[in-house]
Design a protein around this motif. Sequence first.
Motif, short mmCIF file in Angstrom:
data_model
loop_
_atom_site.label_atom_id
_atom_site.label_comp_id
_atom_site.label_asym_id
_atom_site.label_seq_id
_atom_site.Cartn_x
_atom_site.Cartn_y
_atom_site.Cartn_z
N SER A 104 -12.12 -4.40 2.57
CA SER A 104 -13.32 -4.35 1.70
C SER A 104 -13.93 -5.54 2.19
O SER A 104 -13.75 -6.21 -0.01
N SER A 146 -16.20 -0.23 4.24
CA SER A 146 -15.04 -1.43 4.17
C SER A 146 -15.43 -1.28 6.22
O SER A 146 -15.62 -0.47 6.55
N TYR A 190 -7.97 -3.84 0.84
CA TYR A 190 -9.42 -2.63 0.60
C TYR A 190 -9.41 -2.24 -0.83
O TYR A 190 -8.13 -1.54 -1.40
#
Length: 284
Positions: free
Chosen positions: A170, A202, A260
């Motif tokens: 991300s 992402s 993430y």
Amino acid sequence: MPIVVTGATGQLGRLTVEALLRRGIPAADIIATGRDIARIKDLADRGITVRRADFADADGLAEAFAGADRLLLISASVPVGERVAHHRRVIDAAASAGVSLVAYTSTTHADTATTVIGATHRETEEYLRDRATPSVLLRNSWYLENYTGQLPQILQHGAVVGAAGEGRISAASRADYAEAAAVVLTTEGHTGAVYELGGDASFTLTELAAAISAAAGQQVAYADLPVADFARALAAAGLPAELAEVLADADRGMSRGEMYTDSGDLRRLIGRPPVTLTEALAGM
């Protein structure tokens, strides 16, 4: 409300200073610090207070933070084994100076991260809690610039090389992370908060290679290596051996989803969607 920005000689620190100014903080209420203050003389010329702050010098830190109300602790760019001790000295000096809030740039999922870097962030977060320091945790994911800064080499070799497998990242721009830091330093209600910060969109490194291919009009593929092989490749490219191992280990963490987040915290803090990978590549 004097605000200290540590690491103002670096990219994230300088961007945070600029974000504070855009948010209407008077230059006289910003204290920009760093080891080599000659690099931020231009900030002093604009009316910003510039002070030398070396994380290894506890006495100097106390002087640098004198009179401050809030402080941004940007994690130290030093060998991994020295990071936590450096951070503790900053936290101690901030407490002695009576700082009302420390904003710390940590990493996504620092409480569960398995990487070497993640461990240093977790220990720093724990020290903030143990000292009962009023704080806010800015758990930043990867920088988009970590990839866009490599574009010449990527295009030369036609490959993105890493060890992240199909882990999603991300990533967001330094400027967006800096804007988020400026928001928490200039508004109320953030003490005790933990923000998992990252871009809304992402990507995997395979998707990164495809995005670069589309933007450049040149075929780029992702070469996924075992972690040890990636570390050797980074060292062969000229990185110090320890840094090569740390970066390869970071990719291992990425393969586990440790970079993430779908929290949306960054978008909410800055009040707009973060810069996307496609946007970051648009000017290449």
